[in-house]
Write an enzyme that holds these catalytic residues in place. Structure first.
Site, PDB file in Angstrom:
ATOM      1  N   SER A 143      26.665  -8.630 -60.810  1.00 44.39           N
ATOM      2  CA  SER A 143      27.596  -8.749 -59.686  1.00 44.39           C
ATOM      3  C   SER A 143      28.759  -9.623 -60.129  1.00 44.39           C
ATOM      4  CB  SER A 143      26.887  -9.402 -58.492  1.00 44.39           C
ATOM      5  OG  SER A 143      27.818  -9.832 -57.511  1.00 44.39           O
ATOM      6  N   TYR A 156      21.524 -15.797 -54.365  1.00 42.19           N
ATOM      7  CA  TYR A 156      21.983 -14.564 -55.014  1.00 42.19           C
ATOM      8  C   TYR A 156      22.925 -14.885 -56.173  1.00 42.19           C
ATOM      9  CZ  TYR A 156      24.231  -9.952 -55.439  1.00 42.19           C
ATOM     10  OH  TYR A 156      24.732  -8.765 -55.904  1.00 42.19           O
TER      11      TYR A 156
END
Length: 255
Positions: A143, A156
């Site tokens: 990501s 995350y």
């Protein structure tokens, strides 16, 4: 076809980016093991779609947070297709909680699925590649938040930062074995993980404004990059991240 005679495993392969990768890879001739933990019906429908298009796929129920299940997943590819060529570590979750709000249970779950699975998946695949003597490729779906803070989603971000360093270090360690490790780092993508944002018009307006290309990515656009990397046309890439974010990291100071 770009992936003819390629044996591939995709974790979390029955929805979102994983599903798009499976469909794109099948179109290019790959034989695919679809790892899943939930929704076996969706996996069955995906396999049917792959086979209807002339491809080959099989589903394996495996919990990627468990090393034994990762081994079962890799072995399924070897048993079904005779070898493993590409592992795509795609499975991932979010908690959408800040540092002060995150519980130990939430933290451990995010790390297990996002980072531990990528670590031991890479280890298991690399051992298979080396045993085969053929080299191989691990693609981690990371990501932009491996490098870009996202307040309110800290676990995350930490997990994806770990995936970035895993990719860099494993790529260096495994290079002499002709085993490559590459991150693909999407920005905002139209997948179920972003369903809350997509359901809020005001959030979507702010997000689209922050992205220089003015829209979220489609899952198929991430899959296209994965197919290119797996095709052999990017054979000199390893230990690095390919960012596909519509320019958001350059065009905005954060969301």
């Amino acid at each position: 076809m770009l992936l003819e005679r390629t044996s591939m495993v995709v974790t979390g392969g029955n929805s979102g980016i994983g599903e798009a990768i499976v469909l794109a890879a099948a179109t290019e001739g790959a034989s695919i093991v679809i790892d899943y933990i939930n929704h076996p019906d969706e996996t069955a429908h995906l396999i049917a779609a792959v086979e209807a298009a002339g491809g080959h796929a099989t589903g394996v129920h495996a919990d990627v947070s468990k090393a034994d299940d990762l081994q079962k997943m890799i072995q399924a590819a070897v048993d079904q297709y005779g070898r493993l060529d590409v592992l795509v570590n795609n499975a991932g979750i979010e908690t959408r909680a800040s540092l002060l709000e995150t519980t130990e249970t939430e933290f451990d779950r995010v790390m297990s699925i996002n980072l531990k699975s990528a670590f031991f998946g890479t280890q298991t695949a690399a051992r298979q590649f080396i045993s085969q003597g053929t080299g191989g490729l691990v693609i981690n779906i990371s990501s932009v938040h491996e490098d870009w803070p996202m307040p309110g989603n800290i676990a995350y971000c930490v997990s994806k930062g770990g995936v970035r360093m895993l990719t860099r270090t494993a790529g260096v360690e495994l290079g002499p074995h002709d085993v490559r490790v590459i991150n693909v780092a999407p920005g905002a993508v139209e997948t179920p993980i972003n369903s809350t944002t997509m359901a809020d018009p005001s959030e979507m307006k702010a997000l689209d404004k922050a992205i220089p290309l003015g829209r979220m990515a489609k899952a198929s656009e991430i899959a296209d990059v994965v197919i290119f990397l797996a095709s052999g046309k990017a054979g000199y890439l390893t230990a690095t991240t390919v960012v596909i974010d519509g320019g958001i990291m350059q065009g905005s100071v954060g969301l």
